[in-house]
Design a protein around this motif. Structure first.
Motif, short mmCIF file in Angstrom:
data_model
loop_
_atom_site.label_atom_id
_atom_site.label_comp_id
_atom_site.label_asym_id
_atom_site.label_seq_id
_atom_site.Cartn_x
_atom_site.Cartn_y
_atom_site.Cartn_z
N LYS A 28 22.42 29.67 6.04
CA LYS A 28 22.08 28.53 5.17
C LYS A 28 22.31 27.10 5.82
N GLU A 32 20.60 25.88 8.72
CA GLU A 32 19.25 25.33 8.49
C GLU A 32 19.36 24.21 8.04
N GLU A 80 19.87 21.56 10.78
CA GLU A 80 18.85 21.48 11.61
C GLU A 80 17.97 20.33 10.93
#
Length: 546
Positions: free
Chosen positions: A107, A110, A113
């Motif tokens: 996570k 993510e 990003e």
């Protein structure tokens, strides 16, 4: 904190699998969606909040314990992998801070990003929280953030109707122009698997369903499997032919009776639809309805499923007990073993269930509906079916008419099935021309509804978007199988080609399992081993079937 705000933050946390926390200027938790939700009112040991509040700026710690902001922290047990926090500022006064964080490395990657997106979301929430405590601009925030999320989400009211949904959710049920106000029926399967039904369209999904104090529910889609478009009464029995009008009359006549019903139909008639209809029109409509196929179960499991089992005092409840007040549909009852027939006859006479390996009797009230495609009386003559059971279930008989008796309905049926498969395949089909429709209507559908249904599924697949279905969109094998031509002008084909088509037609009608292949071999006048060799020779697989 405003209840709308709490609901929104919880949903945001669940949908994005992140933790969200709000603290005041004293670092006291005002809200937490995750592991700290039981510790609201306590002081947070997160040292980052002091820097966010005093500096009035957003701070990201992408690697807790290693970042410079963490050097003054004394929390050696910190397990967070990432934390992003921003201040709550109202008219230049700092009211506290809000953060998102995660204990997962994946996570964290993510979030990093999409750090611009997450920062933007967090700062927008901060502004809205501090703007009259989220009341004035709730709708603006809701539409700006929630409805743009990539995960599909439904919001339902206490009656199970769709209040709102985002674009991702709309893509699942794109065959409906508008979902708001639609009733969603939720059937739990197992392991977070559900079947969501809207009208007669069902979708198998892996999802999380969250309920809140205001009785609203959020359905968060994790994975979708497949659509099931269920034929119901109004659709399968459309038309005004004499056969259908008589069928409707009988169904209404028997719906509120407790007497067992036998439904008989030709291959592909889908007798279970009648069973469902009788149940839905009866006083039992709010109770459970379950179907079981005797051919699909071995003797031991069939008996246990229907009557239960009390092996070593470990009681497994059977359908007759579990469905008390509801309806049990027994399909292909001719395949039920004699000893189970005896127990069913005893139940019909006494309403008493005797679980396997038990002596105790249980009272239950279940409506029994059965179906068969054979002459059960012949089974009685062969001593393969109990005579008294035959008369017990044969007192009310309903016959599902084949399509050959419904020529007056075929126009409507063809139109309906085209619409059905267009919706399932998300295609825009501009109807069907008269020549193609005439071919389908005048054809002989030995597999009845199911065969025609499968054929039109293929035809819709072969028709380009925004086009009308024409003769050119109907596969040659369907034309040759079903249309009757003048023998003088008939196309002459090779024996092998005809043989392959007949095998495909038979498998399409009767199925592809072991028992079905025995029936197919018998219908074709060949041995089962020969049938298997020819299936292999002609490379016939499920994709080849109509």
């Amino acid at each position: 904190m405003n209840s709308n705000l709490k609901e929104f933050l919880i949903a945001l946390s669940e949908i994005n699998t992140i933790e969200i926390e709000v603290v005041n200027t004293d670092r006291v938790r005002v809200f937490s969606s995750g592991v700290y939700k039981e510790r609201i009112g306590e002081i947070s040991d997160e040292c980052l909040y002091e820097k966010v509040i005093s500096g009035k700026k957003t701070i990201l710690i992408e690697s807790p314990k290693n970042n410079k902001e963490c050097k003054t922290c004394f929390n050696n047990r910190c397990l967070k992998k990432i934390i992003l926090a921003t201040p709550l500022i109202y008219k230049e006064q700092v009211l506290g801070a809000i953060s998102i964080f995660s204990f997962s490395f994946s996570k964290r990657d993510e979030i990093l990003e999409k750090i611009t997106l997450y920062t933007d979301i967090l700062e927008k929430i901060s502004r809205q929280i501090t703007d009259s405590f989220f009341i004035e601009n709730y709708s603006e925030l809701y539409h700006e953030i929630f409805l743009k999320m990539k995960k599909a989400v439904f919001i339902l009211n206490e009656n199970g109707q769709v209040i709102d949904y985002n674009r991702s959710a709309n893509s699942y049920f794109s065959m409906f122009k508008e979902l708001r106000g639609k009733k969603v029926i939720i059937n739990f399967k197992e392991d977070n698997n559900y079947v969501l039904s809207i009208g007669n369209v069902s979708l198998e999904v892996k999802a999380e369903i969250k309920s809140f104090e205001n009785k609203r529910s959020f359905i968060i889609f994790k994975k979708s499997n497949k659509f099931v478009f269920e034929d119901n009464f109004d659709q399968l029995l459309i038309g005004k032919s004499k056969a259908i009008l008589e069928l409707n009359r009988k169904i209404k006549m028997v719906s509120n009776s407790k007497i067992p019903v036998m439904i008989k139909g030709e291959v592909g008639s889908d007798e279970e639809i009648i069973g469902k209809l009788i149940h839905n029109l009866s006083e039992r409509r709010n109770k459970k309805y379950v179907s079981i196929n005797c051919r699909d179960e071995d003797e031991e499991h069939l008996e246990e499923k229907i009557f239960g089992n009390d092996f070593n005092k470990n009681l497994k409840i059977g359908l007759l007990e579990n469905l008390d007040g509801g309806t049990l549909f027994i399909e292909e009852i001719e395949c039920m073993p004699i000893h189970i027939q005896k127990k069913l006859l005893y139940y019909l006479r006494t309403s008493m269930i005797i679980p396997e390996n038990s002596e105790k009797q249980i009272i239950s009230d279940v409506r029994i509906i059965v179906s068969t495609r054979i002459d059960l009386l012949e089974k009685v003559r062969q001593n393969k079916f109990i005579e008294n059971l035959f008369y017990a279930i044969d007192s009310v008989k309903i016959e599902m008419p084949g399509l050959k008796y419904r020529k007056d309905d075929m126009d409507e049926i063809v139109e309906y099935l085209i619409e059905k498969h267009s919706k399932i395949q998300n295609k825009k089909i501009d109807g069907i021309n008269e020549k193609a429709k005439k071919l389908l209507i005048e054809s002989e559908w030995k597999g009845n509804w199911k065969e025609l249904d499968n054929a039109l599924k293929v035809i819709v697949e072969l028709t380009p978007d925004d086009n009308e279905i024409g003769i050119e969109n109907i596969p040659e094998r369907i034309k040759e199988l079903h249309i009757t031509k003048d023998m003088k002008f008939r196309k002459i084909r090779k024996i092998a080609e005809v043989e392959k088509e007949e095998i495909i037609a038979a498998l399409s009608q009767f199925g592809t399992d072991t028992d079905a292949k025995q029936i197919v071999a018998k219908k074709l006048g060949i041995g089962v081993a020969t049938l298997y060799r020819k299936i292999e020779k002609y490379q016939i697989d499920k994709k080849s079937l109509i």
